[in-house]
Write an enzyme that holds these catalytic residues in place. Structure first.
Site, PDB file in Angstrom:
ATOM      1  N   PRO A  17     -58.387 -16.384  35.414  1.00 16.02           N
ATOM      2  CA  PRO A  17     -57.694 -15.085  35.410  1.00 16.02           C
ATOM      3  C   PRO A  17     -56.257 -15.103  34.921  1.00 16.02           C
ATOM      4  O   PRO A  17     -55.608 -14.064  34.907  1.00 16.02           O
ATOM      5  CB  PRO A  17     -57.761 -14.673  36.881  1.00 16.02           C
ATOM      6  CG  PRO A  17     -57.803 -15.954  37.633  1.00 16.02           C
ATOM      7  CD  PRO A  17     -58.580 -16.908  36.776  1.00 16.02           C
ATOM      8  N   ASP A  40     -57.167 -15.132  23.703  1.00 16.01           N
ATOM      9  CA  ASP A  40     -56.955 -13.773  24.189  1.00 16.01           C
ATOM     10  C   ASP A  40     -55.647 -13.707  24.942  1.00 16.01           C
ATOM     11  O   ASP A  40     -55.135 -14.708  25.406  1.00 16.01           O
ATOM     12  CB  ASP A  40     -58.050 -13.414  25.205  1.00 16.01           C
ATOM     13  CG  ASP A  40     -59.287 -12.877  24.536  1.00 16.01           C
ATOM     14  OD1 ASP A  40     -59.335 -12.881  23.308  1.00 16.01           O
ATOM     15  OD2 ASP A  40     -60.191 -12.460  25.277  1.00 16.01           O
ATOM     16  N   LYS A  62     -56.689  -8.498  22.726  1.00 17.32           N
ATOM     17  CA  LYS A  62     -56.844  -7.051  22.640  1.00 17.32           C
ATOM     18  C   LYS A  62     -55.933  -6.392  23.656  1.00 17.32           C
ATOM     19  O   LYS A  62     -56.053  -6.636  24.849  1.00 17.32           O
ATOM     20  CB  LYS A  62     -58.293  -6.665  22.908  1.00 17.32           C
ATOM     21  CG  LYS A  62     -59.214  -7.178  21.830  1.00 17.32           C
ATOM     22  CD  LYS A  62     -60.645  -6.862  22.126  1.00 17.32           C
ATOM     23  CE  LYS A  62     -61.518  -7.560  21.084  1.00 17.32           C
ATOM     24  NZ  LYS A  62     -62.912  -7.611  21.446  1.00 17.32           N
ATOM     25  N   GLY A  93     -60.060 -14.985  28.759  1.00 17.61           N
ATOM     26  CA  GLY A  93     -59.720 -14.740  30.152  1.00 17.61           C
ATOM     27  C   GLY A  93     -60.975 -14.754  31.006  1.00 17.61           C
ATOM     28  O   GLY A  93     -62.054 -14.348  30.559  1.00 17.61           O
ATOM     29  N   GLY A  94     -60.843 -15.230  32.240  1.00 20.24           N
ATOM     30  CA  GLY A  94     -61.976 -15.211  33.174  1.00 20.24           C
ATOM     31  C   GLY A  94     -63.120 -16.080  32.703  1.00 20.24           C
ATOM     32  O   GLY A  94     -62.930 -17.227  32.296  1.00 20.24           O
ATOM     33  N   ASP A  95     -64.323 -15.529  32.768  1.00 14.03           N
ATOM     34  CA  ASP A  95     -65.524 -16.199  32.261  1.00 14.03           C
ATOM     35  C   ASP A  95     -65.929 -15.453  30.990  1.00 14.03           C
ATOM     36  O   ASP A  95     -66.044 -14.222  31.000  1.00 14.03           O
ATOM     37  CB  ASP A  95     -66.641 -16.118  33.317  1.00 14.03           C
ATOM     38  CG  ASP A  95     -67.879 -16.866  32.856  1.00 14.03           C
ATOM     39  OD1 ASP A  95     -68.197 -17.900  33.462  1.00 14.03           O
ATOM     40  OD2 ASP A  95     -68.524 -16.425  31.879  1.00 14.03           O
ATOM     41  N   MET A 177     -61.876  -2.937  33.956  1.00 13.67           N
ATOM     42  CA  MET A 177     -61.535  -2.040  32.840  1.00 13.67           C
ATOM     43  C   MET A 177     -61.671  -0.576  33.237  1.00 13.67           C
ATOM     44  O   MET A 177     -62.057   0.258  32.421  1.00 13.67           O
ATOM     45  CB  MET A 177     -62.453  -2.322  31.625  1.00 13.67           C
ATOM     46  CG  MET A 177     -62.312  -3.720  31.081  1.00 13.67           C
ATOM     47  SD  MET A 177     -63.526  -4.103  29.813  1.00 13.67           S
ATOM     48  CE  MET A 177     -64.957  -4.474  30.799  1.00 13.67           C
ATOM     49  N   GLY A 206     -53.479  -9.725  38.488  1.00 10.80           N
ATOM     50  CA  GLY A 206     -53.872 -10.734  39.463  1.00 10.80           C
ATOM     51  C   GLY A 206     -53.593 -12.140  38.952  1.00 10.80           C
ATOM     52  O   GLY A 206     -53.537 -12.385  37.744  1.00 10.80           O
TER      53      GLY A 206
END
Ligand code: SAM
Length: 248
Positions: A17, A40, A62, A93-95, A177, A206
């Site tokens: 994250p 990203d 983005k 980001g994230g998975d 989102m 976060g």
């Protein structure tokens, strides 16, 4: 004899994250091997300088309603560099397989005959609530969680989330989102029978020093988030788990 060209490859790395500490060890090792990092804005960008200091870095992040690189061009960038013999890390980001278009990138690489592998990441869908003290499941409160996109409003013909069914499902609802459509989402859930007093929370930025949490009832969460100037990236959690740990 003509030398055989080096074979490049693409590694799709879920970066977590945003906090570099939440990048996996496998992700870190992939960065250390990378010739090119395609990144990203939501990934652990700070980890690139530390673990891939000599790699070429291509930013394709983005920004909501801002500049972005179309997905088709991102796919081309991955394939072009791999065909040039490079080890390409696509850092997300994230998975990458949770609202990350990692599946599309995998398909494009395979279609182009480029070797591709996946390193899963820590998704914001569970980690950002956890960092705000919210377990997305909690014994005695809920036996499941639904992670959904709020990218389009519930009444938009492009929406294929069954919001009315979710209102009756007894699950924690985690919306990614969804800041722009939070009012419409809350209204739809309440109209479908989810109690207006259901606890809800929005968590912005976060896993960063800027992390902010706003909690309110489902009926009031959109207004509370707007008043607190909550904007992307943010996650909304809806359900009794929001109050599970009774945090101040
Ligand atoms: C395109 S999705 C990517 C999700 C990502 N693949 C994952 O598994 O976390 C982007 C959305 O994820 C959520 N998000 C990602 N990182 C976040 C963070 N650090 N804080 C809050 N929300 C975040 C927000 O809802 C944001 O709009």
């Amino acid at each position: 004899m003509t030398p055989t060209p080096a074979t490049g490859r693409v590694v799709l790395v879920g970066g977590g994250p945003g906090d570099p500490g939440l990048l996996t060890i496998a992700g870190r090792d992939a960065l250390a091997e990378a010739d090119v990092v395609v990144t990203d804005r939501l990934g652990p960008v700070a980890a690139i300088a530390e673990h891939a200091p000599h790699a070429e870095v291509v930013h394709v992040g983005k920004i909501p309603r801002g500049p972005f690189t179309p997905q088709e061009r991102i796919n081309e960038i991955l394939v072009e560099h791999a065909r040039a013999g490079k080890v390409v890390v696509r850092l997300k980001g994230g998975d990458g397989f949770v609202f990350g278009r990692g599946g599309e990138e995998w398909q494009e690489c395979r279609a182009a005959g480029v070797p591709v592998e996946v390193i899963p990441g820590v998704s914001s869908a569970t980690s950002v609530p956890a960092l705000a003290g919210i377990p997305v499941t909690h014994r005695g409160l809920t036996q499941g969680v639904a992670v959904v996109s709020g990218h389009v409003a519930p009444d938009d013909p492009r929406s294929d989330v069954a919001w009315e069914a979710l209102a009756a499902a007894g699950l924690t609802i985690v919306v990614l989102m969804g800041v722009a459509h939070l009012g419409a989402i809350a209204h739809t859930l309440v109209a479908a029978g989810l109690p207006a007093a259901t606890p809800a929370a929005c968590i912005m930025d976060g896993a960063s020093p800027q992390q902010r949490v706003v909690a309110a009832t489902l009926e009031q969460i959109a207004e509370a988030a707007a008043a607190a100037r909550i904007g992307p990236p943010a996650i909304t959690v809806i359900g009794p788990v929001v109050d599970a740990l009774d945090l101040p």
